[in-house]
Design a protein around this motif. Sequence first.
Motif, PDB file in Angstrom:
ATOM      1  N   MET A 168       0.834  -1.189  -0.041  1.00 19.73           N
ATOM      2  CA  MET A 168      -0.024   0.016  -0.137  1.00 19.73           C
ATOM      3  C   MET A 168       1.232   1.310  -0.211  1.00 19.73           C
ATOM      4  N   SER A 169       2.051   1.224   0.700  1.00 16.72           N
ATOM      5  CA  SER A 169       2.792   2.466   0.744  1.00 16.72           C
ATOM      6  C   SER A 169       3.362   3.077  -0.606  1.00 16.72           C
ATOM      7  N   LEU A 170       3.863   1.591  -1.348  1.00 10.58           N
ATOM      8  CA  LEU A 170       4.234   1.940  -2.941  1.00 10.58           C
ATOM      9  C   LEU A 170       3.134   2.376  -3.743  1.00 10.58           C
ATOM     10  N   GLU A 171       1.872   1.673  -3.507  1.00  9.98           N
ATOM     11  CA  GLU A 171       0.878   1.967  -4.508  1.00  9.98           C
ATOM     12  C   GLU A 171       0.347   3.408  -4.401  1.00  9.98           C
ATOM     13  N   VAL A 172       0.290   3.825  -3.056  1.00 13.13           N
ATOM     14  CA  VAL A 172      -0.132   5.172  -2.833  1.00 13.13           C
ATOM     15  C   VAL A 172       0.965   6.353  -2.915  1.00 13.13           C
ATOM     16  N   GLY A 173       2.051   6.089  -2.270  1.00 16.65           N
ATOM     17  CA  GLY A 173       3.173   7.210  -2.450  1.00 16.65           C
ATOM     18  C   GLY A 173       3.443   7.357  -3.818  1.00 16.65           C
ATOM     19  N   LEU A 174       3.594   6.455  -4.605  1.00 25.38           N
ATOM     20  CA  LEU A 174       4.186   6.860  -6.097  1.00 25.38           C
ATOM     21  C   LEU A 174       2.925   7.292  -6.978  1.00 25.38           C
ATOM     22  N   ARG A 175       1.665   7.363  -6.481  1.00 23.70           N
ATOM     23  CA  ARG A 175       0.578   7.934  -7.304  1.00 23.70           C
ATOM     24  C   ARG A 175       0.382   9.350  -6.719  1.00 23.70           C
ATOM     25  N   TYR A 176       0.549   9.606  -5.370  1.00 22.33           N
ATOM     26  CA  TYR A 176       0.165  10.848  -4.504  1.00 22.33           C
ATOM     27  C   TYR A 176       0.778  12.073  -5.394  1.00 22.33           C
ATOM     28  N   PRO A 177      -0.056  13.004  -5.463  1.00 24.49           N
ATOM     29  CA  PRO A 177       0.321  14.120  -6.248  1.00 24.49           C
ATOM     30  C   PRO A 177       1.257  15.299  -5.757  1.00 24.49           C
ATOM     31  N   HIS A 178       1.575  14.962  -4.463  1.00 25.58           N
ATOM     32  CA  HIS A 178       2.472  15.633  -3.667  1.00 25.58           C
ATOM     33  C   HIS A 178       3.712  14.992  -3.381  1.00 25.58           C
ATOM     34  N   LEU A 179       4.877  15.491  -3.283  1.00 27.29           N
ATOM     35  CA  LEU A 179       6.339  14.797  -3.071  1.00 27.29           C
ATOM     36  C   LEU A 179       6.281  14.482  -1.593  1.00 27.29           C
ATOM     37  N   LEU A 180       6.408  13.178  -1.135  1.00 29.86           N
ATOM     38  CA  LEU A 180       6.751  12.973   0.165  1.00 29.86           C
ATOM     39  C   LEU A 180       8.245  13.032   0.622  1.00 29.86           C
ATOM     40  N   ALA A 181       8.353  12.910   1.955  1.00 25.61           N
ATOM     41  CA  ALA A 181       9.741  12.778   2.283  1.00 25.61           C
ATOM     42  C   ALA A 181      10.368  11.789   1.806  1.00 25.61           C
ATOM     43  N   GLY A 182       9.658  10.499   1.872  1.00 22.72           N
ATOM     44  CA  GLY A 182      10.092   9.168   1.497  1.00 22.72           C
ATOM     45  C   GLY A 182       9.015   8.047   1.727  1.00 22.72           C
TER      46      GLY A 182
END
Length: 207
Positions: free
Chosen positions: A105-119
């Motif tokens: 879920m972290s990968l599925e969400v984080g790589l689609r989220y329209p804002h840059l996360l810290a990591g």
Amino acid sequence: MLVTELIPSLEKANGVLIVLHGLGDSLAGYRWMPEAVGLPWLNYLLVNAPDQYFGGYSWYDFIGDIAPGVERSRKLIFQLLDAQRERGFPAEQIVLGGFSQGSLMSLEVGLRYPHLLAGIVGISGYVCNPEKLIAELSPLALQQRVLITHGTLDPLIPFALVREQVNVLKSAGLHIEWHEFVKPHTIAGEPELEVMRDFIRVRYEGR
């Protein structure tokens, strides 16, 4: 709405680590993490998955087609990330991480989220559909920093499968830090925590 529990930082907060558990676990299974990781300036937001599963919780039904459940949970985690931004944690102060189903879920969400996360941190997980994920990457995904770890002895999610998926993602231009551990389907104690700790610390340097 997802059930969450915030464990506040011991010092002035510099960020938040959102922790997504694996199949059949719950947020209670990660209350040990703040002390073990040992970054006193970091908040921890522990999250329960939406579906009950034999005394714990699940992010998606792993029997049959997992895609509908993954998409449903992805929307819920998007809402969770948006809520953190509204509460004063901009995306660039958020690390999204998880174990097993939580890693997926972290990968599925984080790589689609329209804002840059810290990591993004993914431990002992895999990707639902690498080609589909690559096709749906956010415009900022190629700037996103990702840590993925996996065990060479994992009996549930084959090591070779995950390594091949990581290579596919890397070939798309994603910045992935990959670490292999001689371990089954678990977190490999201090050696793996040290890798995660160092990754998170670097993400917040200069902030």
